[in-house]
Design an enzyme around this catalytic site. Structure first.
Site, PDB file in Angstrom:
ATOM      1  N   HIS A  50     -17.621  10.706  14.043  1.00  0.00           N
ATOM      2  CA  HIS A  50     -18.491  10.965  15.189  1.00  0.00           C
ATOM      3  C   HIS A  50     -18.824  12.454  15.240  1.00  0.00           C
ATOM      4  O   HIS A  50     -18.090  13.281  14.696  1.00  0.00           O
ATOM      5  CB  HIS A  50     -17.797  10.559  16.479  1.00  0.00           C
ATOM      6  CG  HIS A  50     -17.628   9.079  16.632  1.00  0.00           C
ATOM      7  ND1 HIS A  50     -17.596   8.463  17.861  1.00  0.00           N
ATOM      8  CD2 HIS A  50     -17.493   8.085  15.712  1.00  0.00           C
ATOM      9  CE1 HIS A  50     -17.441   7.157  17.701  1.00  0.00           C
ATOM     10  NE2 HIS A  50     -17.361   6.907  16.401  1.00  0.00           N
ATOM     11  N   GLU A  52     -18.623  14.746  17.555  1.00  0.00           N
ATOM     12  CA  GLU A  52     -17.616  15.630  18.144  1.00  0.00           C
ATOM     13  C   GLU A  52     -16.407  15.789  17.227  1.00  0.00           C
ATOM     14  O   GLU A  52     -15.853  16.898  17.112  1.00  0.00           O
ATOM     15  CB  GLU A  52     -17.177  15.078  19.512  1.00  0.00           C
ATOM     16  CG  GLU A  52     -18.296  14.975  20.520  1.00  0.00           C
ATOM     17  CD  GLU A  52     -19.093  13.674  20.459  1.00  0.00           C
ATOM     18  OE1 GLU A  52     -19.883  13.434  21.381  1.00  0.00           O
ATOM     19  OE2 GLU A  52     -18.922  12.891  19.486  1.00  0.00           O
ATOM     20  N   ASP A 140     -21.949   1.360  16.007  1.00  0.00           N
ATOM     21  CA  ASP A 140     -21.454   2.696  16.346  1.00  0.00           C
ATOM     22  C   ASP A 140     -20.671   2.682  17.645  1.00  0.00           C
ATOM     23  O   ASP A 140     -19.658   3.374  17.774  1.00  0.00           O
ATOM     24  CB  ASP A 140     -22.619   3.695  16.440  1.00  0.00           C
ATOM     25  CG  ASP A 140     -22.131   5.125  16.549  1.00  0.00           C
ATOM     26  OD1 ASP A 140     -21.441   5.579  15.624  1.00  0.00           O
ATOM     27  OD2 ASP A 140     -22.417   5.787  17.554  1.00  0.00           O
TER      28      ASP A 140
END
Length: 144
Positions: A50, A52, A140
């Site tokens: 991801h 982040e 996702d």
């Protein structure tokens, strides 16, 4: 537009150009970019890549996350929110949460200040992506 949010948007657009999901993230301390990343789940065939998480990986070992701010173009999911809480990041600035509500309450319940910019550019970028790639989006967010 905040300079650091602009950088997060640039990361999101790179991810989209690579054939991935358009989410970008920037980690900042003392007005300096420490790390940046974009969602690379598709590109790396890695369910944990991801934006982040990639940003934190790219930041390396910085000792402490006190006084850091994490920027993300989309409200972080529970995976990414867990990393925020785990490492003691106290502030997260997001582009939008309309297309994905994420884990705002979870972060706030752990003392994280969450600022939602409700950016029309982010909202539209994700809306178009989701409409064009519904199966990838569902994968996702763990709904497939």
């Amino acid at each position: 537009m905040d300079l650091f949010f602009k950088y997060a948007m640039e990361e999101a657009k790179v991810g989209l150009k690579e054939g991935g999901i358009p989410i970008g993230s920037i980690l900042v301390r003392n007005r300096n970019v420490i790390g940046r990343g974009h969602n690379r789940r598709v590109q790396r065939n890695d369910p944990t890549a991801h934006a982040e998480i990639e940003c934190l990986r790219n930041s390396g070992r910085i000792g402490t996350y006190v006084q850091t701010i994490l920027y993300s173009t989309l409200m972080p999911c529970y995976l990414c929110a867990g990393a925020v809480v785990q490492f003691g990041i106290r502030k997260v600035i997001v582009g939008e949460s309309r297309n994905f509500g994420g884990a705002k309450e979870f972060m706030e319940s752990h003392g994280v200040e969450v600022v939602d910019l409700d950016s029309q550019e982010c909202i539209e970028m994700m809306r178009v992506f989701i409409l064009s790639n519904p199966n990838l989006w569902q994968e996702d967010i763990g709904k497939k």
